[in-house]
Write a protein that holds these residues in place. Structure first.
Motif, PDB file in Angstrom:
ATOM      1  N   SER A 136      40.431 -63.395  66.509  1.00  8.41           N
ATOM      2  CA  SER A 136      39.599 -62.633  67.436  1.00  8.41           C
ATOM      3  C   SER A 136      40.302 -61.341  67.805  1.00  8.41           C
ATOM      4  O   SER A 136      41.515 -61.329  68.025  1.00  8.41           O
ATOM      5  CB  SER A 136      39.336 -63.436  68.713  1.00  8.41           C
ATOM      6  OG  SER A 136      38.463 -64.494  68.445  1.00  8.41           O
ATOM      7  N   LEU A 137      39.525 -60.268  67.840  1.00  8.47           N
ATOM      8  CA  LEU A 137      40.032 -58.997  68.346  1.00  8.47           C
ATOM      9  C   LEU A 137      39.429 -58.798  69.723  1.00  8.47           C
ATOM     10  O   LEU A 137      38.202 -58.783  69.869  1.00  8.47           O
ATOM     11  CB  LEU A 137      39.616 -57.840  67.425  1.00  8.47           C
ATOM     12  CG  LEU A 137      40.002 -57.954  65.942  1.00  8.47           C
ATOM     13  CD1 LEU A 137      39.521 -56.710  65.179  1.00  8.47           C
ATOM     14  CD2 LEU A 137      41.495 -58.117  65.776  1.00  8.47           C
ATOM     15  N   SER A 183      38.574 -49.592  72.584  1.00 11.58           N
ATOM     16  CA  SER A 183      39.939 -49.824  72.132  1.00 11.58           C
ATOM     17  C   SER A 183      40.042 -49.822  70.601  1.00 11.58           C
ATOM     18  O   SER A 183      41.131 -49.936  70.060  1.00 11.58           O
ATOM     19  CB  SER A 183      40.457 -51.147  72.689  1.00 11.58           C
ATOM     20  OG  SER A 183      39.623 -52.211  72.275  1.00 11.58           O
ATOM     21  N   LYS A 231      38.303 -51.940  68.454  1.00 11.99           N
ATOM     22  CA  LYS A 231      38.061 -53.239  67.808  1.00 11.99           C
ATOM     23  C   LYS A 231      36.963 -53.141  66.753  1.00 11.99           C
ATOM     24  O   LYS A 231      37.133 -53.562  65.605  1.00 11.99           O
ATOM     25  CB  LYS A 231      37.615 -54.297  68.828  1.00 11.99           C
ATOM     26  CG  LYS A 231      38.460 -54.384  70.070  1.00 11.99           C
ATOM     27  CD  LYS A 231      37.874 -55.385  71.066  1.00 11.99           C
ATOM     28  CE  LYS A 231      36.524 -55.021  71.641  1.00 11.99           C
ATOM     29  NZ  LYS A 231      36.477 -54.177  72.792  1.00 11.99           N
ATOM     30  N   SER A 232      35.833 -52.591  67.170  1.00 13.59           N
ATOM     31  CA  SER A 232      34.702 -52.507  66.245  1.00 13.59           C
ATOM     32  C   SER A 232      35.012 -51.580  65.080  1.00 13.59           C
ATOM     33  O   SER A 232      34.607 -51.835  63.950  1.00 13.59           O
ATOM     34  CB  SER A 232      33.458 -52.012  66.970  1.00 13.59           C
ATOM     35  OG  SER A 232      32.964 -53.028  67.809  1.00 13.59           O
ATOM     36  N   ASP A 280      30.743 -58.507  64.602  1.00 18.22           N
ATOM     37  CA  ASP A 280      30.961 -57.366  65.490  1.00 18.22           C
ATOM     38  C   ASP A 280      30.165 -57.562  66.779  1.00 18.22           C
ATOM     39  O   ASP A 280      28.978 -57.251  66.829  1.00 18.22           O
ATOM     40  CB  ASP A 280      30.529 -56.073  64.783  1.00 18.22           C
ATOM     41  CG  ASP A 280      30.884 -54.835  65.592  1.00 18.22           C
ATOM     42  OD1 ASP A 280      31.587 -54.972  66.605  1.00 18.22           O
ATOM     43  OD2 ASP A 280      30.449 -53.731  65.191  1.00 18.22           O
ATOM     44  N   VAL A 308      34.993 -59.781  66.711  1.00 21.99           N
ATOM     45  CA  VAL A 308      35.174 -58.880  67.846  1.00 21.99           C
ATOM     46  C   VAL A 308      34.251 -59.395  68.927  1.00 21.99           C
ATOM     47  O   VAL A 308      33.050 -59.526  68.695  1.00 21.99           O
ATOM     48  CB  VAL A 308      34.791 -57.436  67.471  1.00 21.99           C
ATOM     49  CG1 VAL A 308      34.736 -56.569  68.727  1.00 21.99           C
ATOM     50  CG2 VAL A 308      35.773 -56.865  66.480  1.00 21.99           C
ATOM     51  N   LEU A 334      43.804 -55.343  71.542  1.00 24.03           N
ATOM     52  CA  LEU A 334      43.879 -53.930  71.180  1.00 24.03           C
ATOM     53  C   LEU A 334      43.731 -53.035  72.389  1.00 24.03           C
ATOM     54  O   LEU A 334      42.964 -53.339  73.318  1.00 24.03           O
ATOM     55  CB  LEU A 334      42.756 -53.556  70.198  1.00 24.03           C
ATOM     56  CG  LEU A 334      43.000 -53.811  68.724  1.00 24.03           C
ATOM     57  CD1 LEU A 334      42.777 -55.275  68.415  1.00 24.03           C
ATOM     58  CD2 LEU A 334      42.097 -52.930  67.882  1.00 24.03           C
ATOM     59  N   ILE A 354      47.282 -52.617  68.164  1.00 21.41           N
ATOM     60  CA  ILE A 354      47.476 -53.986  68.632  1.00 21.41           C
ATOM     61  C   ILE A 354      48.675 -53.956  69.580  1.00 21.41           C
ATOM     62  O   ILE A 354      49.771 -53.579  69.179  1.00 21.41           O
ATOM     63  CB  ILE A 354      47.786 -54.938  67.464  1.00 21.41           C
ATOM     64  CG1 ILE A 354      46.579 -55.035  66.532  1.00 21.41           C
ATOM     65  CG2 ILE A 354      48.147 -56.322  68.002  1.00 21.41           C
ATOM     66  CD1 ILE A 354      46.772 -55.979  65.363  1.00 21.41           C
ATOM     67  N   THR A 395      49.788 -59.908  70.236  1.00 21.99           N
ATOM     68  CA  THR A 395      49.091 -60.841  69.361  1.00 21.99           C
ATOM     69  C   THR A 395      49.736 -62.204  69.439  1.00 21.99           C
ATOM     70  O   THR A 395      50.942 -62.317  69.717  1.00 21.99           O
ATOM     71  CB  THR A 395      49.074 -60.313  67.900  1.00 21.99           C
ATOM     72  OG1 THR A 395      48.490 -61.316  67.071  1.00 21.99           O
ATOM     73  CG2 THR A 395      50.471 -60.019  67.385  1.00 21.99           C
TER      74      THR A 395
END
Lengths: 242, 205
Positions: free
Chosen positions: A32-33, A39, A41-42, A163, A194, A211, A216, A219
């Motif tokens: 997962s982001l 930030s 992610k997408s 997404d 995401v 993120l 990043i 994590t």
């Protein structure tokens, strides 16, 4: 399975969306982001799927680098990826069944009959076998997103990219979509998600990457991110959203 | 005859317009410029000028090049002129129709591995077509009326027939009234048919 190495992406308005982003995804892994809006992610996910072209960096699929300049070849390499959009993006001019069969027939060369059989299998799986002949506009958001997931599955992907799959949904429809995704996790599907659904990310992920400003900054396992990280930004964010 | 001229010109215009729109949306700067010049020239000069030019001036040019006199067939020349003119308008129509399709539809087609042609043919153009059907029909209706301009280069269509009959009998009122009525009936029928098609296409709304 997928290696992302030092990815950079700056948009034409000078916004640095992704900075030196690296991530490796193993087969069967669910990543997962998470992180604040904007930030990156997408954008990372869209770079992986080929919807954005990174300025620099490498994306490797099963050890093979994607040549961004050769669009046709890149698209072929990416055929192992299924993508699910925030806004579903079902083809408005096609019925649910046509949405599910168009790519298997035209891209993979499956027969119409075989594609329909496959489509029914996945429609059953998302609980919408009775909607095969409806147009997307007749379905609720949650139903449309389940069809979109089924459409991606019909291409028999090795990895699924989500997404923000529930961000455009009314609250009462989020659960039905998350249940479908949960089912895929149980089957051992590789995924990058995401999401703003923190509890869901915590439940299903093997690894979570946090993120901020395109990097990043933390994590680890869900347990580490949610319980024992010392990173202040992560803690502050999670305090706010949980 | 007027209907035939308009139908052929609309069909040809649709083909030219699709090509023109493809050129306008392509990444090649040369094709962009070519399509823009085409659209601007044919939208920016009167149709009657284009028809007259094609029939009277173009043969002179061809004669110069070939070195022997040539005469154009008025009907074919006229239809070609109207088609090319219609293609310029249709180029803009189709381009705006394609631009009007949600970006997500393009992206979804890309992530599923559809090629550019498949994406256009199966996903984008059907949706664009639905949006541009009403203006396309009004283009067709305009062409039915504009086909009367071909009377100026000697094509015998509805307008020409009416004035010929009028001249023969020294009475213009009846033939011109009848001809106007026929134009009106043709355009009303086309409007009605297009409403029917729109209703049928609305099933996916």
């Amino acid at each position: 399975m997928i290696d992302i190495v030092n990815l950079n992406k700056t948009f034409s308005n000078k916004v640095e969306a992704v900075k030196d982003f690296s991530l490796s995804v193993e087969k069967g892994e669910v990543i997962s982001l998470i992180g604040p809006s904007g930030s990156g992610k997408s954008t990372v996910l869209r770079c992986i799927a080929g919807l954005e072209t990174p300025d620099s960096g490498e994306i490797l699929i099963n050890g093979k680098t994607i040549d961004f300049a050769n669009e046709k070849e890149a698209q072929k390499q990416r055929i192992i990826m299924g993508f699910v959009f925030q806004h579903f993006n079902l083809f408005a001019n096609m019925t649910v069944m046509q949405n599910l069969t168009v790519a298997p027939v035209n891209v993979q060369g499956k027969s119409e009959e075989e594609a329909r059989r496959l489509a029914m299998k996945y429609l059953k799986r998302v609980g919408l076998e009775d909607k095969a002949d409806e147009f997307p506009s007749k379905l609720s958001g949650g139903q449309q997103q389940r069809v979109a997931i089924a459409r991606a599955l019909c291409m028999n992907p090795e990895i699924m990219l989500f997404d923000e799959p529930t961000s455009a949904l009314d609250p009462e429809m989020i659960k039905e979509v998350l249940n479908v995704i949960r089912g895929l996790v149980d089957d051992g599907m590789t995924m990058i998600i995401v999401s703003h659904e923190m509890n869901f990310a915590r439940e299903i992920s093997d690894r979570i990457a946090f993120l901020e400003n395109g990097r990043i900054i933390e994590t680890g396992t869900p347990d580490y991110i949610f319980n024992s990280t010392e990173n202040r930004r992560v803690k502050a964010f999670l305090d706010k959203v949980l | 005859m007027s209907l035939l001229i308009a139908a052929i010109a609309t069909a040809m215009g649709l083909i030219l317009g699709t090509l023109g729109a493809a050129a306008k949306l392509s990444r090649s700067k040369f094709l962009n410029a070519l399509a823009s010049v085409y659209v601007e020239v044919f939208r920016g000069t009167p149709m009657i000028m284009q028809i007259t030019f094609a029939f009277l001036a173009l043969p002179a040019l061809v004669t110069l090049i070939l070195g022997r006199p040539i005469r154009f067939n008025p009907l074919i020349t006229g239809i070609a002129a109207i088609s090319i003119n219609s293609g310029a308008y249709t180029t803009e129509l189709i381009r705006s129709g394609i631009n009007g399709v949600d970006k997500g539809q393009f992206e979804a087609a890309d992530t599923l591995g559809l090629t550019y042609r498949q994406k256009m043919r199966l996903v984008i153009l059907p949706q664009a077509f639905k949006q541009i059907l009403p203006p396309l029909v009004s283009e067709f209706i305009t062409l039915i009326k504009d086909s009367s301009l071909l009377s100026t280069i000697g094509v015998v269509e509805l307008m020409k027939s009416a004035t010929t009959v009028g001249a023969n009998y020294y009475a213009y009122l009846p033939p011109l009234t009848v001809a106007s009525g026929i134009y009106l009936v043709m355009t009303l029928v086309i409007s009605a048919i297009s409403k029917m098609i729109e209703r049928r296409l609305a099933v996916s709304d």
